[in-house]
Design an enzyme around this catalytic site. Sequence first.
Site, PDB file in Angstrom:
ATOM      1  N   THR A  86       1.012  -1.384  -0.158  1.00  0.00           N
ATOM      2  CA  THR A  86      -0.034   0.022  -0.060  1.00  0.00           C
ATOM      3  C   THR A  86       0.648   1.326   0.025  1.00  0.00           C
ATOM      4  O   THR A  86       1.065   1.906   0.977  1.00  0.00           O
ATOM      5  CB  THR A  86      -0.962  -0.037   1.239  1.00  0.00           C
ATOM      6  OG1 THR A  86      -0.113  -0.305   2.331  1.00  0.00           O
ATOM      7  CG2 THR A  86      -1.714  -1.052   1.460  1.00  0.00           C
ATOM      8  N   LYS A 207      -3.143   0.405  14.032  1.00  0.00           N
ATOM      9  CA  LYS A 207      -1.715   0.400  13.181  1.00  0.00           C
ATOM     10  C   LYS A 207      -1.203   1.666  12.961  1.00  0.00           C
ATOM     11  O   LYS A 207      -0.221   1.902  13.247  1.00  0.00           O
ATOM     12  CB  LYS A 207      -2.129  -0.482  11.852  1.00  0.00           C
ATOM     13  CG  LYS A 207      -1.076  -0.180  11.119  1.00  0.00           C
ATOM     14  CD  LYS A 207       0.161  -1.286  11.605  1.00  0.00           C
ATOM     15  CE  LYS A 207       1.254  -0.960  10.583  1.00  0.00           C
ATOM     16  NZ  LYS A 207       2.308  -1.925  10.944  1.00  0.00           N
ATOM     17  N   CYS A 263       8.015   2.291   6.156  1.00  0.00           N
ATOM     18  CA  CYS A 263       6.476   2.351   7.248  1.00  0.00           C
ATOM     19  C   CYS A 263       6.302   3.963   7.695  1.00  0.00           C
ATOM     20  O   CYS A 263       5.281   4.433   7.387  1.00  0.00           O
ATOM     21  CB  CYS A 263       6.420   1.325   8.227  1.00  0.00           C
ATOM     22  SG  CYS A 263       6.849   0.026   7.528  1.00  0.00           S
TER      23      CYS A 263
END
Length: 432
Positions: A86, A207, A263
């Site tokens: 993603t 998350k 991330c």
Amino acid sequence: MKLCMIGTGYVGLVSGVCFSDIGNVVYCVDKDKNKIEALNNGKVPIYEPGLEEILKRNYKKKRLIFTTNLKEAVTKSDIIFICVGTPTKKNSNSADLKHVYTVAKELKKIIKKYKIVITKSTVPVTTGDKIENILSKLKKKKLVDIVSNPEFLREGEAIRDFIYPDRVIIGTESNKANKILKSLYLPIIKKMSRYFRTSRRGAEMIKYASNAFLATKISFINELANLSEKTNVDIKDISFGMGLDQRIGDRFLRAGPAYGGSCFPKDTRALLDTGKKFKTDLSIIKTVVNSNNKRKILLTKKIDKILNNNFANKIITFLGVTFKPNTDDMREASSIPMIKYLNKKKCKIRYYDPSGKKKEFFNYKNVKYYNNISSACFKTDLIILHTEWNEFKLLNFKKLVKKDSFLIYDLRNIYSPSKMKKNKLRYFGVGR
Ligand code: UGA
């Protein structure tokens, strides 16, 4: 249980291999034929300590199957994990979910018997609802439950993080799915990890909240490092002193270069985008993103000072270029803007990284890869300790450089400034 991991990137492969090691049969599916062929020959496409050994062990026991056949893998499995990428959309902050939705559309055609469909990919809050819309006919016939089960694996530590997680988060409104997933995770929960069930949206949000909070901790300490430098205080003492308060904790309070990787930068930006979509001002996260961007420039500019703006014919050695140790990942590594800048200044740049040569620097004429520390440091003018790999922690700089005068810029505060001074080494750290 029989599991299917769709996508054999970082998340899919590590989770798939670890799930097989606790006794499940795992189908790892990818569209990339070469990758599947390599995996079937025991070649691991990512650098993750310990992964290859576990992979080979379970492959031999026939608990790991690598395939491009999505239909067969899904049909034979009870639980389907969506583990596709993603990434950030071009020229925007938002997460690109096209791969997730493509998978959902494929699943719509394949599923004929009850399955749990899980997003393990990092997806913005309400993505599960959209997947459920795509699979609405199956949902009505009670053939699927769509669950969020985010991962919290760190690159370089992923195996340990999988086996001994602090928590397993399951986001589902379905008691049936929850019961099955609790039994899937039982071998892990038994090892003192907490199993926490919440709503699907809640899990999706946990998350992003976790990554954004950790990024905030790092940016917080990095800004205080700037102040410490000006007030002659050692930031390491500040982190330690603060961390002794258990409400704060000293983890992720290490000052250093801008945080990088695949991330934190991506997820903080995506969270800002979600805030915008839901008309909510996330001013703290906005500041964190800005602060981290500024940091890339700030620490690069400090090299001007260290070299007294004298770049002519300077040899500069980078020890470590990856965004963190124990990975070969260069995504958003702060070494990239630094080396780009020094290349423009026409310095001769050398670098050594235990994970090897990097394609990011192929086009720079003045940037050369050395395959060992000694030749990279020989007669250099400035050593930049960029990544805290273990092999950089006990270096004898004088023996390595074999030259009277040289400088050390330790971006990870590995060495003690007082010991360096005692050894008559010209040393610069971060926030000290
Ligand atoms: C991060 C999270 O830590 C994982 O929990 C999460 O699962 C993962 O993202 C993800 O979303 O997939 P990772 O990006 O592998 O893991 O690496 P971290 O160890 O978190 O480090 C990220 C960056 O922060 C690195 O650039 C590191 O050098 C920096 N960092 C970390 C600091 O500058 N100071 C610290 O104290 C800790």
